[in-house]
Design a protein around this motif. Structure first.
Motif, mmCIF file in Angstrom:
data_model
loop_
_atom_site.group_PDB
_atom_site.id
_atom_site.type_symbol
_atom_site.label_atom_id
_atom_site.label_comp_id
_atom_site.label_asym_id
_atom_site.label_seq_id
_atom_site.Cartn_x
_atom_site.Cartn_y
_atom_site.Cartn_z
ATOM 1 N N GLU A 116 0.821 -1.211 0.000
ATOM 2 C CA GLU A 116 0.000 0.000 0.000
ATOM 3 C C GLU A 116 0.855 1.262 0.000
ATOM 4 O O GLU A 116 0.453 2.291 -0.532
ATOM 5 C CB GLU A 116 -0.935 0.005 1.221
ATOM 6 C CG GLU A 116 -2.043 -1.022 1.130
ATOM 7 C CD GLU A 116 -2.789 -1.205 2.451
ATOM 8 O OE1 GLU A 116 -2.566 -0.414 3.409
ATOM 9 O OE2 GLU A 116 -3.588 -2.155 2.528
ATOM 10 N N ALA A 117 2.049 1.158 0.585
ATOM 11 C CA ALA A 117 2.967 2.305 0.646
ATOM 12 C C ALA A 117 3.787 2.446 -0.635
ATOM 13 O O ALA A 117 4.630 3.334 -0.732
ATOM 14 C CB ALA A 117 3.897 2.170 1.850
ATOM 15 N N GLY A 118 3.577 1.562 -1.605
ATOM 16 C CA GLY A 118 4.238 1.697 -2.896
ATOM 17 C C GLY A 118 5.424 0.783 -3.135
ATOM 18 O O GLY A 118 6.069 0.872 -4.182
ATOM 19 N N TYR A 119 5.721 -0.102 -2.200
ATOM 20 C CA TYR A 119 6.811 -1.067 -2.425
ATOM 21 C C TYR A 119 6.303 -2.136 -3.388
ATOM 22 O O TYR A 119 5.221 -2.702 -3.193
ATOM 23 C CB TYR A 119 7.286 -1.674 -1.102
ATOM 24 C CG TYR A 119 7.969 -0.652 -0.222
ATOM 25 C CD1 TYR A 119 9.338 -0.412 -0.356
ATOM 26 C CD2 TYR A 119 7.253 0.099 0.699
ATOM 27 C CE1 TYR A 119 9.968 0.545 0.426
ATOM 28 C CE2 TYR A 119 7.874 1.061 1.484
ATOM 29 C CZ TYR A 119 9.225 1.277 1.335
ATOM 30 O OH TYR A 119 9.849 2.229 2.103
ATOM 31 N N THR A 120 7.077 -2.391 -4.426
ATOM 32 C CA THR A 120 6.587 -3.227 -5.530
ATOM 33 C C THR A 120 7.180 -4.625 -5.580
ATOM 34 O O THR A 120 6.777 -5.437 -6.418
ATOM 35 C CB THR A 120 6.889 -2.538 -6.877
ATOM 36 O OG1 THR A 120 8.308 -2.348 -6.994
ATOM 37 C CG2 THR A 120 6.165 -1.210 -6.981
ATOM 38 N N ASN A 121 8.131 -4.934 -4.711
ATOM 39 C CA ASN A 121 8.821 -6.218 -4.780
ATOM 40 C C ASN A 121 8.842 -6.873 -3.387
ATOM 41 O O ASN A 121 9.891 -7.217 -2.862
ATOM 42 C CB ASN A 121 10.239 -6.013 -5.318
ATOM 43 C CG ASN A 121 10.866 -7.285 -5.827
ATOM 44 O OD1 ASN A 121 10.248 -8.348 -5.852
ATOM 45 N ND2 ASN A 121 12.119 -7.194 -6.217
ATOM 46 N N VAL A 122 7.641 -7.002 -2.804
ATOM 47 C CA VAL A 122 7.495 -7.530 -1.449
ATOM 48 C C VAL A 122 7.095 -8.997 -1.522
ATOM 49 O O VAL A 122 6.221 -9.378 -2.304
ATOM 50 C CB VAL A 122 6.419 -6.747 -0.661
ATOM 51 C CG1 VAL A 122 6.260 -7.305 0.749
ATOM 52 C CG2 VAL A 122 6.746 -5.265 -0.629
ATOM 53 N N HIS A 123 7.747 -9.813 -0.689
ATOM 54 C CA HIS A 123 7.461 -11.256 -0.649
ATOM 55 C C HIS A 123 7.305 -11.702 0.798
ATOM 56 O O HIS A 123 7.981 -11.195 1.691
ATOM 57 C CB HIS A 123 8.606 -12.053 -1.285
ATOM 58 C CG HIS A 123 8.860 -11.675 -2.697
ATOM 59 N ND1 HIS A 123 8.204 -12.253 -3.750
ATOM 60 C CD2 HIS A 123 9.682 -10.742 -3.226
ATOM 61 C CE1 HIS A 123 8.628 -11.710 -4.876
ATOM 62 N NE2 HIS A 123 9.521 -10.780 -4.586
ATOM 63 N N ASN A 124 6.425 -12.669 0.992
ATOM 64 C CA ASN A 124 6.198 -13.269 2.300
ATOM 65 C C ASN A 124 6.909 -14.620 2.319
ATOM 66 O O ASN A 124 6.679 -15.458 1.445
ATOM 67 C CB ASN A 124 4.694 -13.451 2.521
ATOM 68 C CG ASN A 124 4.333 -13.856 3.930
ATOM 69 O OD1 ASN A 124 5.147 -13.808 4.838
ATOM 70 N ND2 ASN A 124 3.083 -14.264 4.101
ATOM 71 N N LEU A 125 7.775 -14.844 3.315
ATOM 72 C CA LEU A 125 8.509 -16.109 3.413
ATOM 73 C C LEU A 125 7.528 -17.250 3.644
ATOM 74 O O LEU A 125 6.854 -17.295 4.674
ATOM 75 C CB LEU A 125 9.537 -16.054 4.545
ATOM 76 C CG LEU A 125 10.349 -17.326 4.779
ATOM 77 C CD1 LEU A 125 11.196 -17.672 3.553
ATOM 78 C CD2 LEU A 125 11.233 -17.167 6.012
ATOM 79 N N GLU A 126 7.441 -18.147 2.691
ATOM 80 C CA GLU A 126 6.497 -19.260 2.774
ATOM 81 C C GLU A 126 6.809 -20.139 3.982
ATOM 82 O O GLU A 126 7.920 -20.628 4.137
ATOM 83 C CB GLU A 126 6.537 -20.100 1.502
ATOM 84 C CG GLU A 126 5.502 -21.195 1.491
ATOM 85 C CD GLU A 126 5.432 -21.931 0.166
ATOM 86 O OE1 GLU A 126 4.452 -22.646 -0.038
ATOM 87 O OE2 GLU A 126 6.349 -21.793 -0.649
ATOM 88 N N GLY A 127 5.828 -20.302 4.843
ATOM 89 C CA GLY A 127 5.999 -21.123 6.038
ATOM 90 C C GLY A 127 6.704 -20.420 7.172
ATOM 91 O O GLY A 127 6.886 -20.987 8.240
ATOM 92 N N GLY A 128 7.130 -19.178 6.940
ATOM 93 C CA GLY A 128 7.780 -18.395 7.978
ATOM 94 C C GLY A 128 9.071 -19.011 8.491
ATOM 95 O O GLY A 128 9.678 -19.872 7.842
ATOM 96 N N ILE A 129 9.462 -18.573 9.664
ATOM 97 C CA ILE A 129 10.699 -19.077 10.255
ATOM 98 C C ILE A 129 10.569 -20.562 10.598
ATOM 99 O O ILE A 129 11.558 -21.289 10.613
ATOM 100 C CB ILE A 129 11.131 -18.239 11.487
ATOM 101 C CG1 ILE A 129 12.594 -18.532 11.845
ATOM 102 C CG2 ILE A 129 10.178 -18.448 12.651
ATOM 103 C CD1 ILE A 129 13.189 -17.586 12.883
ATOM 104 N N PHE A 130 9.338 -21.048 10.807
ATOM 105 C CA PHE A 130 9.150 -22.477 11.075
ATOM 106 C C PHE A 130 9.624 -23.299 9.887
ATOM 107 O O PHE A 130 10.350 -24.275 10.042
ATOM 108 C CB PHE A 130 7.692 -22.804 11.361
ATOM 109 C CG PHE A 130 7.181 -22.365 12.711
ATOM 110 C CD1 PHE A 130 7.905 -21.512 13.539
ATOM 111 C CD2 PHE A 130 5.954 -22.796 13.162
ATOM 112 C CE1 PHE A 130 7.423 -21.112 14.771
ATOM 113 C CE2 PHE A 130 5.459 -22.414 14.391
ATOM 114 C CZ PHE A 130 6.188 -21.568 15.206
ATOM 115 N N GLN A 131 9.200 -22.902 8.686
ATOM 116 C CA GLN A 131 9.617 -23.635 7.488
ATOM 117 C C GLN A 131 11.133 -23.527 7.300
ATOM 118 O O GLN A 131 11.788 -24.485 6.915
ATOM 119 C CB GLN A 131 8.896 -23.103 6.249
ATOM 120 C CG GLN A 131 9.195 -23.843 4.975
ATOM 121 C CD GLN A 131 8.583 -25.235 4.960
ATOM 122 O OE1 GLN A 131 7.717 -25.571 5.750
ATOM 123 N NE2 GLN A 131 9.054 -26.064 4.062
#
Length: 168
Positions: A116-131
């Motif tokens: 929403e703030a305009g960052y265009t290359n954001v990714h969520n780590l699949e499974g987080g730190i657990f994975q």
């Protein structure tokens, strides 16, 4: 929408109850749980093996206690509860940013705020730190490499196959 989400959550819980009896399928159940109950799929997922620790901006959005127990190497702490995009250090809007938490729910919310703030290359780590830990990738604390991991809660710790669970 709440009703659909509730049904989706119940379906996910039903599917993940299976590994209690069939532990070899625990990782598959974890993936089903994540993709049917946790993620809204509003932020692109990135598997752990595609994260470049030294090149990507890595934001750990867990609590100070969770971060203190361990975090990904080179991760920057950004508290979920007090997140304010305007307080981030200067980051180019197209720079690759990887956000993570325990499993990915909280980090997806922060990822949405970054988008929403305009960052265009954001990714969520699949499974987080657990994975990350389950794939035997390194986590660190203030002294260096560690096997300790904060499971967020005893219930969530069920999904950890590796590491020493520490509830500090």
């Amino acid at each position: 929408m709440k009703l659909i989400k509730s049904k989706k959550y119940i379906l996910g819980l039903g599917l993940v109850a299976l590994p209690i009896f069939f532990l070899p399928y625990k990782q598959l159940a974890y993936q089903v749980f994540l993709h049917t109950s946790i993620y809204e799929h509003t932020v692109p997922l990135i598997p752990p093996q595609e994260v470049s620790l030294k090149q990507d901006i890595i934001l750990d959005i867990r609590s100070p206690k969770e971060f203190g127990v361990s975090h990904l190497p080179y991760a920057q702490f950004v508290d979920y509860d007090s997140f304010d995009v305007s307080k981030l250090p200067s980051i180019e809007k197209d720079k690759k940013i990887v956000v993570y938490c325990s499993v990915g729910y909280r980090s997806e919310r922060i990822g949405e705020k970054l988008q929403e703030a305009g960052y265009t290359n954001v990714h969520n780590l699949e499974g987080g730190i657990f994975q990350w830990v389950n794939q035997e990738l390194e986590v660190v604390d203030s002294a260096g490499s560690t096997q300790n991991i904060h499971p967020f809660s005893k219930d969530w710790g069920f999904w950890l196959r590796n590491g020493n669970q520490v509830m500090e």
